[in-house]
Design an enzyme around this catalytic site. Structure first.
Site, PDB file in Angstrom:
ATOM      1  N   GLY B  40       7.776  28.111   2.500  1.00 36.52           N
ATOM      2  CA  GLY B  40       8.231  29.129   3.660  1.00 36.52           C
ATOM      3  C   GLY B  40       8.947  30.155   3.401  1.00 36.52           C
ATOM      4  N   GLY B  42      10.259  32.265   5.863  1.00 38.41           N
ATOM      5  CA  GLY B  42      11.031  32.760   7.238  1.00 38.41           C
ATOM      6  C   GLY B  42      12.564  33.077   6.859  1.00 38.41           C
ATOM      7  CB  ALA B  44      15.250  28.584   6.963  1.00 38.60           C
ATOM      8  N   GLY B  45      13.675  30.070   4.713  1.00 37.48           N
ATOM      9  CA  GLY B  45      13.215  29.912   3.249  1.00 37.48           C
ATOM     10  C   GLY B  45      13.282  31.217   2.379  1.00 37.48           C
ATOM     11  NE  ARG B 330      15.978  29.938  26.923  1.00 34.33           N
ATOM     12  CZ  ARG B 330      15.907  30.353  25.761  1.00 34.33           C
ATOM     13  NH1 ARG B 330      15.617  29.392  24.749  1.00 34.33           N
ATOM     14  NH2 ARG B 330      16.380  31.427  25.425  1.00 34.33           N
ATOM     15  NE  ARG B 435      16.108  27.643  19.305  1.00 28.55           N
ATOM     16  CZ  ARG B 435      15.977  28.867  19.663  1.00 28.55           C
ATOM     17  NH1 ARG B 435      17.039  29.703  19.827  1.00 28.55           N
ATOM     18  NH2 ARG B 435      15.081  29.252  20.419  1.00 28.55           N
TER      19      ARG B 435
END
Lengths: 253, 637, 215
Positions: B40, B42, B44-45, B330, B435
């Site tokens: 990955g 993204g 993080a990756g 939300r 979140r």
């Protein structure tokens, strides 16, 4: 919502080495609320159901930011709408009975992989030559240590809005990547963080761009017209400036 | 199995420091002897791969797209939180920590969240140093806005493209290491299997999406940064290729899955307009500041909105929540919209939408003020729907947006398989049951830039330096298993298309395991899922061959995993008989029909251990201990 | 001096060479225009201008050699770029629409080639001629012939088209692009190319239709 019928002439090519040709398909009724890629999805479902192979096309986020999708539709990279990626192009911009000619982005530097899928790794290899600030993780000074004028930050953001889709190359009569490179070089040329490496960056990225088989910029402006993020050729002028400065004034070779 | 979260001793504020001091280090000269796989690219990756390579490790970086720059982090719009307190409005690391824990409805680990808040400041510094063009004030200082109901301005942003700009920063750092030769890039690869040797993760099997070749890669450690599983619902705001395959297959190799039923649903998305629709698009929640949400009083009222008189409109949020009105959180907004539509009052052609009306605001402030505030959002809406919200009320509907659940990790971000780490949305660690806005980017970058480079050393220092070998039987076996699965998918040659199954699955999950759940619905889903799986494996139609670019085959593999994974989600939702965070468990409500959390019985992380093919997974519980915050119930009346 | 070679072989390097030589040529064109404008002041002024110019014999020679070098470099690099660009898209589009290209930009190589042909004819007519005619007589002898006049008009149109893109383009290549001045730059470049074209073309037109021209 309205339904329209289209004739779709789409480029089919088995793989990189085979020669391709156009396939003509009837779309069947297409809702004008569909996006262009959803129209291709519908076509593909139909193809799959009769045991034919679906049209391969790249796509991911479908909200116009990842830069994965793209094709030349009726002679326009990403289709005829301004500042719109193919995934954000909607069928309401077409009329019943229209013929759509869909071709992959074409350039010597972009090999066709299959159907509408092309290999744009040349763009990554240009970035690897200097499309960054060489700063290791950790030890960065406070974010507010160096003030950056608002206007400068905005201009840098105008440039770094590039999604790397390659439409500029596809639209350029000479398949040049100057808008792509110009946008990246500009982002760092504008910001103080980019200054220490600016000469090296301009020289290396341009060299790599040339090696990768892109053509030469002819200042024809087709790139900025096709750019889904509206990136201006002002950035190409800035790249030229940076390059000339680096070539003539700096100590870099 | 004993779950050890490895939370360091000592006071909250000192845990991370102490931990880094007590962890073993890898000698700088030895780092080049270790290989690390990062799946990955993204936030993080990419940040992990770049930072690990900077330290001297050899990194192999894999992504599914043609370029690492396209990972779905790029689509995040709003911003990134940090406890800088640049605005002098009373923010602090502790406040960001508290807001995150509270926002997560007290279902996250204190130590992890505190560390996240601490690191948040370093992230901003790092990104600025990389040349990320954050928004600035006239004086050249970083600009902030308040976001997602926070009472302080702590969100840093770059127009509506914050995710893109942060990702391009991380991608640049990654490409720099590619140039240095410390990272080898493997684009257009999909991870098919995790290879575990003697109980430790030692490599992966990937499929080269261009030519269908199965490839094996060995390393001393494997880092998964493969994102969330929102696409289980078929329609979500996730990118088309986002999937659960990497984490699910790791789960089948022994990595426990935590809180799979925690899914965040965003209330203001552009609604579905037909069954051909492939994806949902998010619009900023700020729209609710001036828009009024309503539906017709009577069910099945198909009149044009302009023909419905004021008296026949039901402003249900304002009526039900007089003090918060249209600005309820939300989950409350989402749940109520679904309720109205389920009662037949939904609007639009599909009946799956509610109006968000700006008429009153336009009358009050004038078109120019409203256009200044929401111009770009209105344009985006018009581009997709062909309607101008200045004149026709906007239609909105909730959509799956983010998944808080993920692979269970300890304080070191290591899963229950030694040597296998999970970062970003792929892990469960920081967001609890909900979140906060602008926290996903923060967590991805915290994990990648700052946590994993420190914690992976502790593992590697105790690992054999010998390079694992892809010739070992475990690799061969994993490769054969993958091969067999692909062959089987291609040989079914059934009648129904892959999307057809995916749509069926998505709808079932949306109805039974979406924002409101109940025992009955979940039990029903549990009964239906094996049938879908059975039919999929006997009647799916996958055209083309395995030796070429075959996008149908890619999707088939992902949908197969989504079907299996759904069962785990439903089981988890069944177990959690409390309302919490993003969702309402209908059996657990207050007298006013509001969500009721049950701290006495459910203050734990549900950690699921794979039981084997067609066997029930085992539930382990990691009890959550709160020493620094007072648990409280939400109220929006 | 390896670095010079390195620089001018890059795409931007080549374009910069085009821009710099182009600038030189446009400056020349400007002075040539001013000189030729003497024609409108009558035969005697025009001949006097020519004679005065030729009195600077050595300077003219140096200038001519410099100009020749500029031309040769400009043509060499243009050819190089043209050939390279031909190869940049081996498989053409079946359908391709233009959006912002102009007639000027689209036809650069072709108008360029036309100018080259014109240059040769023009030099044969007026430079490499050993006739004893005065300049005004020479102009009359050539441009009163309809074929020559037509050729000159066509080639001068090509020249105007060429510089209509060329002037703006060389600024862009040399990095001159600033929103504040872009409008001015663009209209300036357009006006200049129209002026150059109009004035130059007026000469064969007069020769053709005004029988007392230069008499």
């Amino acid at each position: 919502m309205k339904l329209i019928n289209l004739i779709v002439k789409v480029w089919r090519q088995e793989n990189e080495t085979s020669s391709g040709s156009f396939q003509t398909l009837k779309s069947g009724p297409i809702s004008t609320d569909m996006s262009f890629l959803e129209m291709l999805d519908v076509l593909n479902e139909k193809l799959a159901k009769v045991g034919k192979e679906p049209i391969a096309f790249d796509h991911d986020c479908r909200e116009g930011i990842c830069g994965m999708c793209g094709a030349v539709v009726n002679g326009h990279a990403h289709g005829p709408e301004n500042e719109t990626t193919l995934c954000q192009l909607h069928m309401r911009h077409f009329n019943d009975g229209d013929t759509l000619v869909i071709e992959p982005f074409r350039a010597r530097a972009f090999k066709v992989v299959k159907d509408l899928v092309v290999d744009r790794s040349a763009l990554d290899s240009i970035i690897a030559e200097g499309g960054y600030v060489s700063v290791n993780t950790g030890g960065a000074p406070d974010g507010n240590a160096v003030p950056i004028p608002q206007d400068t930050a905005e201009q840098a953001l105008d440039a770094s809005a590039c999604i790397g889709c390659g439409a500029c190359v596809a639209a350029c009569p000479n398949a040049s990547a100057m808008l792509f490179v110009g946008a990246k070089v500009s982002q760092y040329a504008l910001l103080p963080q980019g200054q220490p490496e600016s000469a090296r960056r301009a020289l290396d990225m341009v060299r790599k761009m040339d090696e990768s088989g892109f053509g030469n910029c002819g200042n024809e402006r087709e790139c900025e017209a096709a750019c889904p993020k509206g990136i201006s050729i002002r950035n190409i002028a800035r790249l030229n400036r940076e390059f000339i400065k680096a070539a003539i004034i700096s100590y870099e070779k | 199995m004993k779950l050890d979260a490895k939370i360091p001793e000592g006071p909250l504020t000192e845990k991370w420091d102490r931990h880094r001091f007590n962890s073993k280090l890898v000698n700088p000269a030895n780092k080049r002897k270790y290989d690390i796989i990062v799946v990955g690219t993204g936030l993080a990756g990419a940040s992990a791969a770049a930072s690990l390579a900077e330290l001297g490790y050899n990194v192999k970086s894999f992504c599914i797209q043609d370029s690492p720059r396209r990972a779905h982090s790029i689509a995040a719009q709003g911003g990134i939180n940090a406890a800088k307190n640049y605005q002098n409005d009373g923010d602090s690391i502790f406040r960001l920590f508290y807001d995150t824990i509270k926002g997560g409805d007290f279902r996250a680990r204190e130590a992890n969240v505190y560390r996240l808040a601490q690191i948040s400041n370093n992230i901003i510094d790092q990104c600025v140093a990389q040349g990320v063009p954050f928004a600035r004030e006239y004086g050249g200082q970083l600009a902030n806005r308040s976001f997602g109901g926070a009472q302080v301005s702590r969100t840093f942003y770059a127009r509506g493209q914050t995710g893109q700009q942060l990702l391009l920063g991380a991608y640049g750092a990654l490409m720099r290491q590619v140039k240095e030769g410390k990272v080898t890039l493997y684009p257009r690869r999909e991870m098919m299997e995790l290879v575990v040797i003697d109980g430790s993760a030692k490599g992966i099997v990937t499929r080269n999406l261009l030519n269908g070749q199965l490839e094996t890669y060995a390393a001393h450690a494997v880092v998964l940064a493969t994102g969330g599983y929102g696409n289980v619902y078929f329609l979500s705001t996730n990118a088309m290729a986002s999937n659960v395959t990497a984490t699910w297959r790791a789960h089948k190799q022994g990595a426990c899955f935590a809180n799979p039923c925690f899914v965040q649903i965003h209330p203001t998305c552009i609604p579905v307009h037909g069954d051909y629709q492939s994806k949902l698009t998010l619009m900023s929640e700020s729209l609710r500041n001036d828009g009024r949400v309503w539906v017709p009083h009577n069910a099945d009222d198909k009149r044009d909105p302009s023909q419905i008189p004021e008296a026949e409109r039901d402003y249900y949020l304002e009526k039900k929540y007089p003090s918060f009105g249209n600005l309820v959180p939300r989950d409350v907004a989402s749940r109520n919209a679904k309720e109205q539509c389920d009662a037949g009052k939904g609007v639009g052609e599909t009946g799956l939408a509610v109006y968000l009306d700006f008429a009153e605001a336009i009358q009050r402030d004038g078109e120019s003020v409203i256009s200044q505030k929401y111009g770009n959002l209105f344009q985006m809406y018009e581009k997709i729907t062909g309607q101008d919200p200045m004149h026709v009320p906007m239609k909105i509907y909730p959509a799956v947006h983010y998944t808080m659940g993920g692979l269970w990790v300890d304080y070191n971000l290591m899963t229950t398989v030694p040597g296998l780490f999970a970062l970003g949305e792929a892990n469960f660690s920081d967001h609890g049951a909900n979140r906060l806005g602008a926290s996903a980017l923060m967590q991805g970058l915290a994990d990648g830039y700052f946590v994993i480079p420190a914690t992976i050393a502790g593992y590697l220092a105790e690992t054999d330096m010998d390079r694992p070998d892809t010739d070992s039987p475990e690799f061969k076996e994993a490769e054969q298993k993958t091969e067999a699965k692909i062959t089987r998918l291609l040989s079914i040659n059934g009648k129904r298309t892959i999307d057809d199954f995916h749509r069926e699955l998505g709808l079932l999950m949306w109805d039974s395991c979406g924002m409101a759940r109940n025992e009955q619905g979940l039990q029903d889903a549990l009964k239906k899922l094996p049938g879908i799986k059975e039919e999929f494996w006997n009647n799916v139609l996958v055209p083309g061959t395995g030796e070429q670019l075959n996008q149908s085959l890619e999707r088939a593999g992902r949908v197969a995993d989504f079907i299996e994974f759904s069962e785990l989600m439903v089981l988890d939702a069944l177990d959690r008989k409390e309302s919490c965070g993003c969702h309402l468990r209908e059996e657990s409500q207050t007298e006013e029909n509001e969500a009721l959390r049950d701290d006495k019985n459910y203050s734990y992380v549900s950690v699921w251990d794979y039981g084997g093919e067609n066997k029930k997974p085992t539930l382990h519980k990691e009890n959550l201990v709160f020493e620094n915050v007072q648990l409280s119930q939400r109220s929006y009346k | 001096m390896g670095w010079i070679k390195q620089i001018i072989t890059t795409s931007i390097g080549k374009k910069s060479v085009m821009a710099v030589t182009g600038t030189g040529l446009i400056i020349f064109l400007f002075f040539h225009l001013v000189g030729n404008s003497m024609i409108f002041l009558g035969r005697d002024m025009f001949n006097a201008y020519a004679e005065n110019l030729h009195r600077l014999d050595f300077a003219v020679k140096v200038f001519e050699i410099g100009l020749l070098i500029l031309f040769l470099i400009h043509i060499l690099f243009a050819t190089l770029l043209f050939i390279e660009n031909l190869g940049s898209r081996p498989q053409r589009y079946a359908v391709k629409k233009d959006t912002r290209r102009t007639w000027g930009s689209k036809t650069m190589p072709y108008t360029g080639a036309t100018i080259l042909v014109f240059l040769v004819v023009h030099l044969i007519n007026f430079h490499f001629t050993d006739s004893n005619l005065t300049l005004s007589e020479l102009v009359r002898s050539v441009l009163t012939q309809p074929y020559y006049a037509a050729l000159y008009i066509i080639c001068l149109l090509a020249l105007a088209l060429h510089i209509s893109h060329g002037i703006w383009s060389l600024c862009q290549t040399l990095g001159i692009n600033q929103p504040k001045y872009n409008k001015l730059l663009e209209s300036g470049a357009r006006s200049l190319s129209i002026a150059v074209g109009a004035v130059f073309i007026l000469i064969p037109l007069l020769a053709l239709f005004y029988s007392n021209f230069l008499l």
